[in-house]
Design a protein around this motif. Structure first.
Motif, PDB file in Angstrom:
ATOM      1  N   ALA A  48       0.835  -1.203   0.000  1.00 24.62           N
ATOM      2  CA  ALA A  48       0.000   0.000   0.000  1.00 24.62           C
ATOM      3  C   ALA A  48       0.873   1.258   0.000  1.00 24.62           C
ATOM      4  O   ALA A  48       0.621   2.213  -0.746  1.00 24.62           O
ATOM      5  N   GLN A  49       1.924   1.256   0.815  1.00 27.52           N
ATOM      6  CA  GLN A  49       2.802   2.418   0.878  1.00 27.52           C
ATOM      7  C   GLN A  49       3.575   2.598  -0.425  1.00 27.52           C
ATOM      8  O   GLN A  49       3.776   3.718  -0.902  1.00 27.52           O
ATOM      9  N   TYR A  50       3.999   1.479  -0.999  1.00 28.15           N
ATOM     10  CA  TYR A  50       4.731   1.523  -2.257  1.00 28.15           C
ATOM     11  C   TYR A  50       3.837   2.068  -3.366  1.00 28.15           C
ATOM     12  O   TYR A  50       4.243   2.905  -4.173  1.00 28.15           O
ATOM     13  N   THR A  51       2.593   1.601  -3.407  1.00 32.38           N
ATOM     14  CA  THR A  51       1.660   2.044  -4.440  1.00 32.38           C
ATOM     15  C   THR A  51       1.301   3.519  -4.278  1.00 32.38           C
ATOM     16  O   THR A  51       1.263   4.279  -5.246  1.00 32.38           O
ATOM     17  N   LEU A  52       1.045   3.935  -3.037  1.00 28.65           N
ATOM     18  CA  LEU A  52       0.680   5.325  -2.781  1.00 28.65           C
ATOM     19  C   LEU A  52       1.869   6.271  -2.883  1.00 28.65           C
ATOM     20  O   LEU A  52       1.710   7.465  -3.119  1.00 28.65           O
ATOM     21  N   GLY A  53       3.073   5.735  -2.663  1.00 28.57           N
ATOM     22  CA  GLY A  53       4.246   6.601  -2.593  1.00 28.57           C
ATOM     23  C   GLY A  53       4.216   7.469  -1.352  1.00 28.57           C
ATOM     24  O   GLY A  53       4.791   8.563  -1.315  1.00 28.57           O
ATOM     25  N   ASP A  54       3.554   6.970  -0.306  1.00 25.20           N
ATOM     26  CA  ASP A  54       3.353   7.761   0.899  1.00 25.20           C
ATOM     27  C   ASP A  54       3.207   6.822   2.090  1.00 25.20           C
ATOM     28  O   ASP A  54       2.843   5.660   1.939  1.00 25.20           O
ATOM     29  N   GLY A  55       3.499   7.341   3.283  1.00 24.16           N
ATOM     30  CA  GLY A  55       3.386   6.534   4.493  1.00 24.16           C
ATOM     31  C   GLY A  55       4.679   6.558   5.281  1.00 24.16           C
ATOM     32  O   GLY A  55       5.707   7.080   4.815  1.00 24.16           O
ATOM     33  N   PRO A  56       4.675   6.005   6.484  1.00 20.86           N
ATOM     34  CA  PRO A  56       5.881   6.002   7.324  1.00 20.86           C
ATOM     35  C   PRO A  56       7.100   5.371   6.650  1.00 20.86           C
ATOM     36  O   PRO A  56       8.223   5.866   6.796  1.00 20.86           O
ATOM     37  N   CYS A  57       6.877   4.293   5.926  1.00 20.55           N
ATOM     38  CA  CYS A  57       7.977   3.610   5.240  1.00 20.55           C
ATOM     39  C   CYS A  57       8.649   4.537   4.239  1.00 20.55           C
ATOM     40  O   CYS A  57       9.880   4.640   4.194  1.00 20.55           O
ATOM     41  N   GLN A  58       7.850   5.232   3.423  1.00 18.99           N
ATOM     42  CA  GLN A  58       8.408   6.142   2.435  1.00 18.99           C
ATOM     43  C   GLN A  58       9.128   7.307   3.104  1.00 18.99           C
ATOM     44  O   GLN A  58      10.179   7.762   2.639  1.00 18.99           O
ATOM     45  N   SER A  59       8.567   7.809   4.205  1.00 19.65           N
ATOM     46  CA  SER A  59       9.200   8.911   4.924  1.00 19.65           C
ATOM     47  C   SER A  59      10.531   8.479   5.536  1.00 19.65           C
ATOM     48  O   SER A  59      11.518   9.217   5.513  1.00 19.65           O
ATOM     49  N   ALA A  60      10.565   7.259   6.100  1.00 15.87           N
ATOM     50  CA  ALA A  60      11.799   6.752   6.702  1.00 15.87           C
ATOM     51  C   ALA A  60      12.882   6.569   5.651  1.00 15.87           C
ATOM     52  O   ALA A  60      14.067   6.860   5.900  1.00 15.87           O
ATOM     53  N   LEU A  61      12.484   6.102   4.474  1.00 21.74           N
ATOM     54  CA  LEU A  61      13.453   5.905   3.395  1.00 21.74           C
ATOM     55  C   LEU A  61      13.995   7.242   2.910  1.00 21.74           C
ATOM     56  O   LEU A  61      15.204   7.402   2.701  1.00 21.74           O
ATOM     57  N   ALA A  62      13.112   8.228   2.757  1.00 18.68           N
ATOM     58  CA  ALA A  62      13.538   9.535   2.263  1.00 18.68           C
ATOM     59  C   ALA A  62      14.422  10.258   3.273  1.00 18.68           C
ATOM     60  O   ALA A  62      15.390  10.928   2.896  1.00 18.68           O
ATOM     61  N   ARG A  63      14.109  10.127   4.563  1.00 14.81           N
ATOM     62  CA  ARG A  63      14.854  10.834   5.597  1.00 14.81           C
ATOM     63  C   ARG A  63      16.056  10.049   6.110  1.00 14.81           C
ATOM     64  O   ARG A  63      16.903  10.599   6.812  1.00 14.81           O
ATOM     65  N   ALA A  64      16.102   8.734   5.798  1.00 16.23           N
ATOM     66  CA  ALA A  64      17.129   7.855   6.363  1.00 16.23           C
ATOM     67  C   ALA A  64      17.123   7.960   7.879  1.00 16.23           C
ATOM     68  O   ALA A  64      18.177   8.015   8.527  1.00 16.23           O
ATOM     69  N   ALA A  65      15.922   8.005   8.459  1.00 12.25           N
ATOM     70  CA  ALA A  65      15.751   8.108   9.905  1.00 12.25           C
ATOM     71  C   ALA A  65      14.460   7.397  10.293  1.00 12.25           C
ATOM     72  O   ALA A  65      13.509   7.335   9.501  1.00 12.25           O
ATOM     73  N   PRO A  66      14.396   6.818  11.500  1.00 12.48           N
ATOM     74  CA  PRO A  66      13.176   6.134  11.939  1.00 12.48           C
ATOM     75  C   PRO A  66      11.974   7.072  11.955  1.00 12.48           C
ATOM     76  O   PRO A  66      12.094   8.247  12.319  1.00 12.48           O
ATOM     77  N   VAL A  67      10.835   6.549  11.548  1.00 17.92           N
ATOM     78  CA  VAL A  67       9.581   7.297  11.588  1.00 17.92           C
ATOM     79  C   VAL A  67       8.573   6.460  12.369  1.00 17.92           C
ATOM     80  O   VAL A  67       8.276   5.323  12.002  1.00 17.92           O
ATOM     81  N   LEU A  68       8.066   7.026  13.460  1.00 19.46           N
ATOM     82  CA  LEU A  68       7.180   6.305  14.365  1.00 19.46           C
ATOM     83  C   LEU A  68       5.780   6.897  14.288  1.00 19.46           C
ATOM     84  O   LEU A  68       5.589   8.089  14.517  1.00 19.46           O
ATOM     85  N   ALA A  69       4.809   6.059  13.957  1.00 16.92           N
ATOM     86  CA  ALA A  69       3.418   6.494  13.848  1.00 16.92           C
ATOM     87  C   ALA A  69       2.581   5.667  14.823  1.00 16.92           C
ATOM     88  O   ALA A  69       2.040   4.618  14.456  1.00 16.92           O
ATOM     89  N   PRO A  70       2.478   6.093  16.086  1.00 16.33           N
ATOM     90  CA  PRO A  70       1.821   5.286  17.113  1.00 16.33           C
ATOM     91  C   PRO A  70       0.303   5.249  17.048  1.00 16.33           C
ATOM     92  O   PRO A  70      -0.313   4.405  17.684  1.00 16.33           O
TER      93      PRO A  70
END
Length: 281
Positions: free
Chosen positions: A87-109
């Motif tokens: 879903a994140q790959y298809t949308l190009g959006d989400g915590p996974c995409q943000s973590a990859l772009a920032r090279a930093a952990p992204v936490l969405a509790p």
């Protein structure tokens, strides 16, 4: 790297924790046993299972990055984790995409409400429909270069504790080492299990290679730049309920051809849902 947490519920420990040595030992033992296993064919699945066993999460997935925008699912602990990654790959959006772009952990509790739901509204809606309430994405690799992400999800909302976050980062480092070690083994001609390792390492890269190839075909067909071609793939996939990988496979098989729209210009980005038309043959 400090994790990005919009709610501020998690922080990195600033000093030695009494359980730090024990946590490091647990993670080290779990992954040492895994990498020493002769069951090479199951290595990716075992990596994901180890992540779930070591942390208070419902599931995990590991994605490998071919670029800053193209990823491919490498393994998942369950169907929900796999669908969440796609879903994140298809949308190009989400915590996974943000973590990859920032090279930093992204936490969405909490994806049900608040800052996380507002930051990724479409992804958050899809995640909640899958029964996911929290996602924690950790980039694999060191420094500014991320070779993929480790994505953890929970079916209940709430942040990771300081101790759980520390364990998650240790797990991330162990997964990074395992991925690099196993990929190195795939190119070692003298490795007894080399052919088996190579088979799933090659498979792990196949999806993003297909997407790259499909992006190239769309660029030629529509006369657009790479970013816009990928946007068109994503938009068509989103509008028709498919994944980007599935659409890429159809384009490569020449059973689908995207047609130009008024928005197809050599420069600029398309909009999600602006899928235009596609011809099926």
């Amino acid at each position: 790297m400090r994790p990005e947490n919009r709610d501020g519920g998690n922080g990195m420990p600033g000093r030695a924790h009494p359980f730090e040595a024990e946590d490091r030992r647990r993670v080290t033992e779990a992954f040492s046993l895994l990498t020493a296993s002769a069951r090479v064919r199951r290595a990716p699945d075992l990596l994901c299972r180890a992540c779930v066993d070591l942390l208070p999460v419902s599931g995990a997935s590991i994605s490998i990055s071919g670029s800053s925008t193209v990823q491919a699912l490498w393994c998942a602990s369950d169907d929900t984790a796999a669908r969440l990654a796609e879903a994140q790959y298809t949308l190009g959006d989400g915590p996974c995409q943000s973590a990859l772009a920032r090279a930093a952990p992204v936490l969405a509790p909490d994806l049900t409400a608040g800052p996380d739901a507002r930051r990724w509204p479409v992804f958050a809606h899809q995640a909640v429909e899958l029964g996911v309430r929290a996602v924690f994405s950790l980039p694999l690799g060191a420094g500014a270069l991320a070779l993929g992400t480790l994505d953890l999800y929970r079916d209940t909302a709430g942040p990771l504790s300081v101790r759980d976050l520390r364990i998650a980062l240790l797990v991330r480092d162990a997964v990074t080492f395992a991925v690099l070690s196993l990929e190195a083994a795939s190119s070692d001609a003298e490795s007894a299990d080399g052919s088996e390792v190579a088979s799933w390492v090659d498979a792990a890269h196949a999806d993003h290679v297909e997407v790259h190839q499909a992006v190239g075909m769309v660029m030629v067909q529509l006369g657009v730049d790479p970013d816009q071609a990928l946007d068109r793939l994503r938009a068509y996939a989103f509008a028709h309920g498919h994944t980007v990988t599935e659409v890429a496979q159809e384009i490569l098989a020449r059973t689908l051809r995207l047609r130009p729209t008024g928005d197809d210009r050599p420069k600029g980005r398309g909009r999600l849902g602006d899928e235009g038309d596609g011809e099926r043959s």
